[in-house]
Design a protein around this motif. Structure first.
Motif, PDB file in Angstrom:
ATOM      1  N   TYR A 261       5.010  12.982   2.368  1.00  0.00           N
ATOM      2  CA  TYR A 261       4.122  11.555   2.216  1.00  0.00           C
ATOM      3  C   TYR A 261       4.129  10.744   3.325  1.00  0.00           C
ATOM      4  CZ  TYR A 261       2.877   7.347   0.439  1.00  0.00           C
ATOM      5  OH  TYR A 261       2.202   6.057  -0.082  1.00  0.00           O
ATOM      6  N   PHE A 269      -0.976   7.574   1.627  1.00  0.00           N
ATOM      7  CA  PHE A 269      -1.381   6.494   0.734  1.00  0.00           C
ATOM      8  C   PHE A 269      -2.657   6.605   0.139  1.00  0.00           C
ATOM      9  CE2 PHE A 269      -2.403   1.926  -0.441  1.00  0.00           C
ATOM     10  CZ  PHE A 269      -1.588   1.727  -1.411  1.00  0.00           C
TER      11      PHE A 269
ATOM     12  N   GLU B  15      -2.020  -2.501   2.409  1.00  0.00           N
ATOM     13  CA  GLU B  15      -2.935  -1.915   1.839  1.00  0.00           C
ATOM     14  C   GLU B  15      -2.632  -1.867   0.413  1.00  0.00           C
ATOM     15  OE1 GLU B  15      -4.694   1.726   3.399  1.00  0.00           O
ATOM     16  OE2 GLU B  15      -4.053   1.255   5.465  1.00  0.00           O
ATOM     17  N   VAL B  25       1.698  -0.916  -2.769  1.00  0.00           N
ATOM     18  CA  VAL B  25       1.347  -1.551  -1.644  1.00  0.00           C
ATOM     19  C   VAL B  25       1.854  -0.653  -0.815  1.00  0.00           C
ATOM     20  CG1 VAL B  25       3.209  -3.274  -1.858  1.00  0.00           C
ATOM     21  CG2 VAL B  25       1.208  -3.686  -0.568  1.00  0.00           C
ATOM     22  N   PHE B  26       0.998  -0.539   0.255  1.00  0.00           N
ATOM     23  CA  PHE B  26       1.502   0.272   1.672  1.00  0.00           C
ATOM     24  C   PHE B  26       1.622  -0.816   2.670  1.00  0.00           C
ATOM     25  CE2 PHE B  26       0.547   2.652   5.486  1.00  0.00           C
ATOM     26  CZ  PHE B  26       1.664   3.431   5.566  1.00  0.00           C
ATOM     27  N   GLN B  32       6.590   1.804   4.756  1.00  0.00           N
ATOM     28  CA  GLN B  32       6.895   1.890   3.214  1.00  0.00           C
ATOM     29  C   GLN B  32       5.927   1.753   2.401  1.00  0.00           C
ATOM     30  OE1 GLN B  32       9.939   2.795   2.203  1.00  0.00           O
ATOM     31  NE2 GLN B  32      11.371   2.324   4.132  1.00  0.00           N
ATOM     32  N   THR B  33       5.946   2.393   1.072  1.00  0.00           N
ATOM     33  CA  THR B  33       5.021   2.215   0.122  1.00  0.00           C
ATOM     34  C   THR B  33       6.076   1.363  -1.274  1.00  0.00           C
ATOM     35  OG1 THR B  33       3.768   4.070   0.444  1.00  0.00           O
ATOM     36  CG2 THR B  33       3.476   2.969  -1.716  1.00  0.00           C
TER      37      THR B  33
END
Lengths: 301, 94
Positions: A261, A269, B15, B25-26, B32-33
């Motif tokens: 991912y 995402f 995002e 949130v990205f 990182q998410t």
């Protein structure tokens, strides 16, 4: 192309000893091994797959061989080499088929850059595919084998290879890996499924593989479109049931199941977000195989 | 940090996906998410909309939630801001 299962076993052994390229859709895999135990296993488990007669350029190169030194004489081991140093601890030579599967899993997980990969089985009925994510030991392979035995298409047992733009899943049927109690469960549920010998004493207990069917391999060039995601949860104390997961929780659970991912950045995402937004994501709790299959039938109906 | 102005560490790089049970949130600047619950995502969105001080933020949140400004709200906000800084989502400047 030559279908492996119709080859004379001696001829297959000679080809594999010299190094041969197999079609394991969507990949071409060059395997070289002198080990007779792996020759026999490939003849059985990959019987419906093809050897590519013209060789071609393989996506992955795997060599499984014995170890040197005193190990040549006592407790012989098998070692898988992927270009250079192997990422795995050697196993006893009789477990060479497990080494090959582990090595191929490692190649797919670390060297596939075109697809977003989820640790998940994917099965389909009447073209309606269901993604069944889960880490090793969470029941996805048992469920996959049980559904395949009831006529579902075996799209993949280990990895969902998802196109991040369209969310279509490229089929990657491989021998279904069963562990420990699931061997008996699947044998009782579907005695006609062809299973490899059981390998006892592996780091994950006893392992056996189910041979993919000709239908599964022949259908592999056709991608599938997911209609739902179902996280399996075997619990002998619970009544069967399907529960919708919260979208944010589902997103986090799916990213945790993905092996690459992070490499996709914003595209990953966006893809997982669209998968969660556009499809039901459910938790399926079941006390036995019968009810698990019934729940998945309900999802794909 | 009270008198500092809070601003995103990388404005324009976030995002969002927002759902009933929280949001993700990205951060394209770090790759990182992050999962955020409804309260913390509300804070980050306020800071994203316009840099503001902790005092302004606390006042806006109290009004937005229809609650009296209290030590509990201040502590909640302070904890969230520390997390944002740890995650490289936020920076503060005098």
């Amino acid at each position: 192309m030559t279908r492996i299962g119709v080859m004379d076993p001696g001829a297959l052994s000679r080809r594999l000893a010299a190094g041969a390229v197999l079609s394991v859709p969507p990949f071409a895999v060059r395997l070289q091994t002198p080990l007779a135990v792996l020759h026999r296993s490939m003849h059985m488990l990959y019987g419906e797959f093809d050897l590519l007669d013209d060789g071609g350029v393989p996506d992955f190169v795997i060599r499984v061989s014995g170890t040197g030194g005193l190990r040549r004489f006592a407790r012989r081991q098998a070692m898988a080499f992927i270009d250079t140093p192997p990422p795995y601890t050697p196993l006893p030579e009789r477990m060479a088929p497990i080494m090959f599967e582990q090595a191929l899993n490692w190649c797919v997980a670390t060297r596939t850059f075109t697809h977003l990969i989820l640790h998940a089985a994917v099965v389909a009925k009447n073209g309606r595919a269901v993604i069944v994510p889960g880490q090793s030991g969470q029941g996805k392979s048992t469920l996959c084998a049980a559904l395949v035995a009831r006529g579902w298409r075996h799209v993949s047992d280990e990895f969902a290879l998802m196109d991040p733009a369209s969310l279509a899943i490229t089929a990657h049927p491989r021998p279904i890996s069963l562990k420990n109690r699931s061997l008996e469960v699947v044998a009782a549920w579907a005695p006609d499924l062809r299973q490899s010998p059981a390998y006892e004493g592996t780091p994950k207990g006893t392992i056996a593989y189910v041979r993919p069917s000709r239908d599964a391999v022949d259908a592999a060039p056709e991608p599938v479109t997911p209609v739902a995601v179902v996280f399996p949860r075997f619990d002998p104390a619970q009544a069967p049931g399907l529960d919708p997961m919260g979208k944010a929780a589902a997103f986090i659970a799916l990213t945790a199941c993905s092996v690459n991912y992070r490499e996709f950045g914003a595209a990953g995402f966006d893809a997982i977000g669209r998968l969660v937004d556009g499809h039901p994501v459910l938790s399926a709790t079941y006390p036995d195989t019968e009810s698990a299959v019934a729940l998945l039938e309900q999802v794909a109906a | 940090m009270d008198g500092h102005t809070l601003r995103l560490a990388a404005p324009g790089f976030l995002e969002w996906r927002v759902w009933d049970d929280g949001c993700v949130v990205f951060n394209a600047a770090t790759g990182q998410t992050h999962y955020l619950d409804n309260f913390t995502s509300y804070l980050l969105r306020l800071i994203e909309a316009a840099p503001l001080t902790v005092d302004d933020l606390t006042e806006t949140v109290s009004v937005g939630l229809g609650r009296e400004r209290s030590a509990q709200i201040e502590a909640q906000i302070a904890g969230a801001l520390r997390n944002f800084e740890t995650l490289a989502l936020l920076e503060s400047a005098r």
